[in-house]
Scaffold this motif. Structure first.
Motif, short mmCIF file in Angstrom:
data_model
loop_
_atom_site.label_atom_id
_atom_site.label_comp_id
_atom_site.label_asym_id
_atom_site.label_seq_id
_atom_site.Cartn_x
_atom_site.Cartn_y
_atom_site.Cartn_z
N GLN A 162 5.82 -60.01 42.58
CA GLN A 162 5.82 -61.48 42.57
C GLN A 162 6.51 -62.01 41.32
O GLN A 162 7.26 -63.00 41.37
N GLN A 165 10.31 -61.47 41.81
CA GLN A 165 10.78 -62.39 42.84
C GLN A 165 10.90 -63.81 42.29
O GLN A 165 11.85 -64.54 42.60
N TYR A 166 9.95 -64.19 41.46
CA TYR A 166 9.98 -65.53 40.87
C TYR A 166 11.19 -65.68 39.94
O TYR A 166 11.89 -66.70 39.99
N LYS A 168 13.98 -64.13 40.13
CA LYS A 168 15.16 -64.25 41.00
C LYS A 168 15.27 -65.66 41.57
O LYS A 168 16.37 -66.23 41.64
N SER A 169 14.14 -66.22 41.96
CA SER A 169 14.15 -67.53 42.62
C SER A 169 14.61 -68.65 41.70
O SER A 169 15.09 -69.68 42.17
N ILE A 170 14.45 -68.45 40.39
CA ILE A 170 14.87 -69.51 39.46
C ILE A 170 16.28 -69.23 38.91
O ILE A 170 16.74 -69.89 37.98
N GLU A 197 11.75 -54.26 43.42
CA GLU A 197 12.53 -55.49 43.56
C GLU A 197 13.95 -55.38 43.02
O GLU A 197 14.83 -56.12 43.44
#
Length: 328
Positions: A162, A165-166, A168-170, A197
Protein backbone atom coordinates in the motif's frame (compact mmCIF):
# COMPACT_ATOMS: atom_id res chain seq x y z
CA UNK A 1 8.39 -0.32 59.25
CA UNK A 2 6.11 -2.95 60.76
CA UNK A 3 6.85 -6.66 60.22
CA UNK A 4 4.55 -9.65 60.11
CA UNK A 5 5.82 -10.52 63.60
CA UNK A 6 4.71 -7.09 64.86
CA UNK A 7 1.24 -7.74 63.45
CA UNK A 8 1.13 -11.15 65.14
CA UNK A 9 2.11 -9.63 68.51
CA UNK A 10 -0.46 -6.83 68.17
CA UNK A 11 -3.26 -9.27 67.30
CA UNK A 12 -2.02 -11.83 69.86
CA UNK A 13 -1.85 -14.61 67.29
CA UNK A 14 0.89 -16.62 65.61
CA UNK A 15 2.82 -15.48 62.52
CA UNK A 16 1.27 -18.45 60.69
CA UNK A 17 -2.22 -17.13 61.43
CA UNK A 18 -1.33 -13.70 60.05
CA UNK A 19 0.06 -15.38 56.93
CA UNK A 20 -3.18 -17.34 56.44
CA UNK A 21 -5.18 -14.10 56.66
CA UNK A 22 -2.88 -12.28 54.24
CA UNK A 23 -2.92 -15.07 51.68
CA UNK A 24 -6.53 -16.08 52.27
CA UNK A 25 -5.64 -19.74 52.70
CA UNK A 26 -6.58 -22.18 55.44
CA UNK A 27 -9.17 -21.67 58.16
CA UNK A 28 -9.20 -18.63 60.44
CA UNK A 29 -12.26 -17.90 62.57
CA UNK A 30 -13.98 -14.58 61.96
CA UNK A 31 -13.10 -12.97 65.29
CA UNK A 32 -9.40 -13.78 64.85
CA UNK A 33 -9.45 -12.55 61.25
CA UNK A 34 -10.89 -9.21 62.37
CA UNK A 35 -8.18 -8.84 65.05
CA UNK A 36 -5.48 -9.48 62.47
CA UNK A 37 -7.00 -7.05 59.97
CA UNK A 38 -7.29 -4.40 62.69
CA UNK A 39 -3.63 -4.90 63.62
CA UNK A 40 -2.57 -4.65 59.96
CA UNK A 41 -4.48 -1.37 59.62
CA UNK A 42 -3.18 0.06 62.91
CA UNK A 43 0.46 -0.74 62.10
CA UNK A 44 0.08 0.18 58.41
CA UNK A 45 1.69 -3.15 57.59
CA UNK A 46 2.66 -3.75 53.96
CA UNK A 47 3.26 -7.41 53.03
CA UNK A 48 6.65 -8.20 51.55
CA UNK A 49 6.00 -8.68 47.83
CA UNK A 50 9.03 -10.92 47.36
CA UNK A 51 8.04 -13.20 50.24
CA UNK A 52 4.49 -13.44 48.95
CA UNK A 53 5.67 -14.29 45.44
CA UNK A 54 7.89 -17.07 46.86
CA UNK A 55 4.94 -18.44 48.83
CA UNK A 56 2.39 -18.27 46.01
CA UNK A 57 4.86 -18.71 43.14
CA UNK A 58 3.17 -15.63 41.68
CA UNK A 59 4.21 -12.00 41.79
CA UNK A 60 1.46 -9.94 40.08
CA UNK A 61 4.26 -8.84 37.75
CA UNK A 62 4.71 -9.19 33.99
CA UNK A 63 7.65 -8.34 31.76
CA UNK A 64 7.83 -6.64 28.36
CA UNK A 65 10.99 -7.46 26.39
CA UNK A 66 11.64 -5.14 23.43
CA UNK A 67 14.63 -4.89 21.05
CA UNK A 68 15.27 -1.14 21.28
CA UNK A 69 13.56 1.17 23.74
CA UNK A 70 14.89 4.20 21.80
CA UNK A 71 12.47 3.38 18.98
CA UNK A 72 9.34 5.39 19.90
CA UNK A 73 7.09 2.54 18.71
CA UNK A 74 7.91 0.49 21.81
CA UNK A 75 7.21 3.09 24.54
CA UNK A 76 3.85 3.76 22.89
CA UNK A 77 2.94 0.09 22.92
CA UNK A 78 4.28 -0.27 26.48
CA UNK A 79 1.87 2.46 27.59
CA UNK A 80 -1.11 0.44 26.38
CA UNK A 81 0.14 -2.72 28.09
CA UNK A 82 0.76 -0.85 31.34
CA UNK A 83 -2.74 0.66 31.25
CA UNK A 84 -4.32 -2.80 31.13
CA UNK A 85 -2.01 -4.37 33.69
CA UNK A 86 -2.30 -1.46 36.12
CA UNK A 87 -6.08 -1.90 36.24
CA UNK A 88 -5.51 -5.55 37.18
CA UNK A 89 -2.93 -4.49 39.83
CA UNK A 90 0.02 -5.96 37.93
CA UNK A 91 3.43 -4.30 37.78
CA UNK A 92 5.22 -4.03 34.42
CA UNK A 93 8.97 -4.61 34.06
CA UNK A 94 10.52 -3.23 30.84
CA UNK A 95 13.56 -5.01 29.40
CA UNK A 96 15.74 -3.95 26.44
CA UNK A 97 17.27 -6.86 24.49
CA UNK A 98 19.23 -5.11 21.69
CA UNK A 99 18.10 -7.99 19.41
CA UNK A 100 20.55 -10.27 21.26
CA UNK A 101 19.38 -13.81 21.92
CA UNK A 102 21.66 -14.14 24.96
CA UNK A 103 20.00 -11.15 26.66
CA UNK A 104 16.52 -12.43 25.83
CA UNK A 105 17.28 -15.86 27.27
CA UNK A 106 18.80 -14.31 30.38
CA UNK A 107 15.75 -12.11 30.91
CA UNK A 108 13.38 -15.07 30.55
CA UNK A 109 15.41 -17.15 33.01
CA UNK A 110 15.49 -14.32 35.56
CA UNK A 111 11.74 -13.74 35.17
CA UNK A 112 11.11 -17.43 35.77
CA UNK A 113 13.26 -17.42 38.92
CA UNK A 114 11.43 -14.36 40.26
CA UNK A 115 8.01 -15.92 39.55
CA UNK A 116 7.06 -13.22 37.03
CA UNK A 117 3.59 -14.30 35.92
CA UNK A 118 3.96 -13.74 32.18
CA UNK A 119 5.98 -12.09 29.42
CA UNK A 120 5.15 -10.10 26.30
CA UNK A 121 8.10 -10.30 23.94
CA UNK A 122 9.21 -8.73 20.67
CA UNK A 123 11.82 -11.12 19.29
CA UNK A 124 13.20 -12.53 16.08
CA UNK A 125 15.80 -14.77 17.70
CA UNK A 126 14.08 -17.14 20.14
CA UNK A 127 12.69 -20.43 18.85
CA UNK A 128 9.20 -21.73 19.65
CA UNK A 129 10.77 -24.79 21.29
CA UNK A 130 12.84 -22.67 23.68
CA UNK A 131 9.82 -20.58 24.69
CA UNK A 132 7.60 -23.61 25.20
CA UNK A 133 10.26 -25.29 27.36
CA UNK A 134 10.62 -22.15 29.47
CA UNK A 135 7.09 -22.70 30.74
CA UNK A 136 6.24 -19.03 31.39
CA UNK A 137 3.06 -17.72 29.74
CA UNK A 138 4.27 -15.70 26.74
CA UNK A 139 2.64 -13.55 24.05
CA UNK A 140 4.61 -12.57 20.93
CA UNK A 141 4.06 -8.96 19.89
CA UNK A 142 4.81 -7.36 16.51
CA UNK A 143 6.71 -10.48 15.36
CA UNK A 144 4.96 -13.89 15.45
CA UNK A 145 7.16 -16.74 16.69
CA UNK A 146 5.30 -20.00 16.02
CA UNK A 147 1.87 -21.55 15.64
CA UNK A 148 1.64 -22.48 19.33
CA UNK A 149 2.76 -19.09 20.71
CA UNK A 150 -0.08 -16.52 20.83
CA UNK A 151 0.76 -13.41 18.85
CA UNK A 152 -0.40 -9.90 17.96
CA UNK A 153 0.81 -8.36 14.70
CA UNK A 154 -0.23 -6.57 11.48
CA UNK A 155 -0.12 -7.47 7.80
CA UNK A 156 3.28 -5.93 7.05
CA UNK A 157 3.39 -7.25 3.49
CA UNK A 158 0.13 -5.63 2.40
CA UNK A 159 0.96 -2.46 4.31
CA UNK A 160 4.24 -2.15 2.40
CA UNK A 161 2.49 -2.72 -0.92
CA UNK A 162 0.00 0.00 0.00
CA UNK A 163 2.86 2.39 0.79
CA UNK A 164 4.54 1.85 -2.60
CA UNK A 165 1.24 1.97 -4.49
CA UNK A 166 0.55 5.32 -2.84
CA UNK A 167 3.94 6.71 -3.89
CA UNK A 168 3.22 5.61 -7.44
CA UNK A 169 -0.21 7.21 -7.34
CA UNK A 170 1.22 10.62 -6.46
CA UNK A 171 3.65 10.49 -9.37
CA UNK A 172 6.87 9.03 -7.97
CA UNK A 173 8.86 7.39 -10.76
CA UNK A 174 11.92 5.99 -8.94
CA UNK A 175 11.09 4.58 -5.52
CA UNK A 176 13.77 3.39 -3.08
CA UNK A 177 13.42 1.38 0.12
CA UNK A 178 15.23 1.80 3.42
CA UNK A 179 14.74 -1.63 4.93
CA UNK A 180 15.07 -2.93 8.46
CA UNK A 181 17.51 -5.65 9.53
CA UNK A 182 17.56 -8.88 7.54
CA UNK A 183 15.97 -11.92 9.18
CA UNK A 184 13.66 -9.72 11.25
CA UNK A 185 10.23 -10.95 10.20
CA UNK A 186 8.43 -7.61 9.94
CA UNK A 187 11.38 -6.00 8.12
CA UNK A 188 11.49 -8.92 5.67
CA UNK A 189 7.72 -8.76 5.08
CA UNK A 190 7.85 -5.02 4.38
CA UNK A 191 10.79 -5.55 2.02
CA UNK A 192 8.86 -8.30 0.22
CA UNK A 193 5.85 -6.01 -0.12
CA UNK A 194 8.06 -3.33 -1.66
CA UNK A 195 9.57 -5.86 -4.07
CA UNK A 196 6.11 -7.10 -5.12
CA UNK A 197 5.35 -3.58 -6.36
CA UNK A 198 8.65 -2.57 -7.95
CA UNK A 199 10.53 -5.78 -8.80
CA UNK A 200 9.26 -5.87 -12.40
CA UNK A 201 9.41 -2.14 -13.06
CA UNK A 202 11.79 -1.18 -15.92
CA UNK A 203 13.41 1.47 -13.74
CA UNK A 204 14.03 -0.82 -10.78
CA UNK A 205 17.60 -1.07 -9.55
CA UNK A 206 18.71 -3.25 -6.62
CA UNK A 207 20.92 -0.35 -5.54
CA UNK A 208 17.68 1.41 -4.59
CA UNK A 209 17.51 -0.84 -1.50
CA UNK A 210 19.69 -0.04 1.52
CA UNK A 211 19.55 -1.19 5.13
CA UNK A 212 18.90 1.27 7.94
CA UNK A 213 18.55 -1.39 10.66
CA UNK A 214 15.60 0.45 12.24
CA UNK A 215 18.14 3.03 13.43
CA UNK A 216 17.67 6.73 12.76
CA UNK A 217 21.40 7.67 12.77
CA UNK A 218 22.43 4.80 10.52
CA UNK A 219 19.52 5.57 8.19
CA UNK A 220 20.61 9.19 7.81
CA UNK A 221 24.04 8.12 6.62
CA UNK A 222 22.96 5.35 4.22
CA UNK A 223 20.27 7.61 2.76
CA UNK A 224 22.76 10.37 1.96
CA UNK A 225 24.95 7.85 0.15
CA UNK A 226 21.92 6.44 -1.68
CA UNK A 227 20.70 9.84 -2.88
CA UNK A 228 24.21 10.94 -3.85
CA UNK A 229 24.57 7.83 -6.01
CA UNK A 230 21.02 7.94 -7.42
CA UNK A 231 19.80 11.56 -7.57
CA UNK A 232 16.89 10.41 -9.77
CA UNK A 233 15.12 8.81 -6.78
CA UNK A 234 11.96 10.81 -6.07
CA UNK A 235 10.22 8.55 -3.55
CA UNK A 236 11.38 6.58 -0.51
CA UNK A 237 9.51 3.97 1.50
CA UNK A 238 11.18 3.68 4.90
CA UNK A 239 10.63 0.39 6.74
CA UNK A 240 9.52 2.22 9.87
CA UNK A 241 8.77 5.78 10.95
CA UNK A 242 11.94 6.07 13.00
CA UNK A 243 13.97 5.53 9.83
CA UNK A 244 11.71 7.93 7.93
CA UNK A 245 12.91 10.65 10.31
CA UNK A 246 16.47 9.77 9.29
CA UNK A 247 15.52 9.94 5.60
CA UNK A 248 14.15 13.47 6.01
CA UNK A 249 17.24 14.56 7.93
CA UNK A 250 19.44 13.21 5.12
CA UNK A 251 17.37 15.02 2.48
CA UNK A 252 17.67 18.32 4.37
CA UNK A 253 21.43 17.91 4.71
CA UNK A 254 21.66 17.32 0.94
CA UNK A 255 19.59 20.42 0.20
CA UNK A 256 16.58 18.45 -1.09
CA UNK A 257 13.04 19.63 -0.46
CA UNK A 258 10.54 17.21 1.05
CA UNK A 259 8.14 16.63 -0.62
CA UNK A 260 8.87 18.80 -3.68
CA UNK A 261 12.04 16.87 -4.59
CA UNK A 262 11.51 13.71 -2.57
CA UNK A 263 8.37 12.10 -1.15
CA UNK A 264 8.83 10.03 2.02
CA UNK A 265 6.51 7.50 3.63
CA UNK A 266 7.13 5.49 6.80
CA UNK A 267 5.49 2.59 8.61
CA UNK A 268 4.14 2.39 12.19
CA UNK A 269 2.13 5.54 12.93
CA UNK A 270 4.11 6.75 15.96
CA UNK A 271 3.24 10.17 17.40
CA UNK A 272 6.65 11.51 16.43
CA UNK A 273 5.40 11.63 12.81
CA UNK A 274 3.16 14.55 13.77
CA UNK A 275 6.00 16.50 15.38
CA UNK A 276 8.54 16.53 12.56
CA UNK A 277 8.76 19.18 9.87
CA UNK A 278 7.36 18.16 7.50
CA UNK A 279 4.96 15.80 9.26
CA UNK A 280 5.46 12.25 8.00
CA UNK A 281 3.03 10.26 5.86
CA UNK A 282 2.83 6.74 7.24
CA UNK A 283 1.25 3.32 7.13
CA UNK A 284 -0.12 3.33 10.66
CA UNK A 285 -0.48 0.33 12.92
CA UNK A 286 -3.15 0.55 15.64
CA UNK A 287 -0.39 0.70 18.25
CA UNK A 288 -2.48 1.22 21.36
CA UNK A 289 -5.02 -1.43 20.38
CA UNK A 290 -2.23 -3.93 19.71
CA UNK A 291 -0.66 -3.38 23.13
CA UNK A 292 -4.06 -3.52 24.80
CA UNK A 293 -4.91 -6.81 23.11
CA UNK A 294 -1.50 -8.33 23.89
CA UNK A 295 -2.00 -7.54 27.58
CA UNK A 296 -5.50 -9.01 27.60
CA UNK A 297 -4.24 -12.13 25.85
CA UNK A 298 -1.45 -12.56 28.39
CA UNK A 299 -3.94 -12.25 31.25
CA UNK A 300 -6.00 -15.03 29.71
CA UNK A 301 -2.92 -17.26 29.66
CA UNK A 302 -1.94 -16.37 33.24
CA UNK A 303 -5.43 -17.07 34.53
CA UNK A 304 -5.70 -20.32 32.60
CA UNK A 305 -8.67 -19.19 30.55
CA UNK A 306 -9.16 -20.62 27.03
CA UNK A 307 -7.72 -18.45 24.25
CA UNK A 308 -10.29 -17.99 21.50
CA UNK A 309 -7.88 -16.67 18.88
CA UNK A 310 -4.18 -17.56 19.10
CA UNK A 311 -3.04 -15.15 16.38
CA UNK A 312 -4.60 -11.76 15.79
CA UNK A 313 -3.54 -9.68 12.79
CA UNK A 314 -4.64 -6.04 12.78
CA UNK A 315 -5.19 -3.95 9.67
CA UNK A 316 -3.02 -0.93 8.87
CA UNK A 317 -4.13 2.46 7.61
CA UNK A 318 -2.55 5.04 5.30
CA UNK A 319 -2.27 8.46 6.95
CA UNK A 320 -1.35 11.21 4.49
CA UNK A 321 0.71 14.11 5.84
CA UNK A 322 3.19 16.68 4.56
CA UNK A 323 6.15 14.46 3.56
CA UNK A 324 4.47 13.28 0.35
CA UNK A 325 3.51 15.53 -2.53
CA UNK A 326 -0.10 16.24 -3.41
CA UNK A 327 -1.12 15.50 -6.98
CA UNK A 328 -2.64 18.51 -8.72
Amino acid sequence: MATIKDVANEAEVSVATVSRVLNNVGYVNEETRKRVEKAISKLNYKPNAVARSLFKKQSKTIALIVPDIKNPFFPEIARAIEDVMSREEYTLILCNSDEKVEKEKKYLEVMKQKYVDGVIIVTSTLTPKYIEENGTPIVALDRPIGNDIPSISVNNYEGARQAVQYLKSIGCNKIAHIRGPENIINADERFNGYMAEVGQEPWFNEDYIVTGNFNVVETTEVTKKLLDKHPDIDGIFAGNDYMAVGVIKAAVELGLRVPADLSVIGFDGIQLCQLTSPEITTIAQPIYEMGHKAAELLLELIEGRPVDKMHQEFAVKLIERQSTRIME
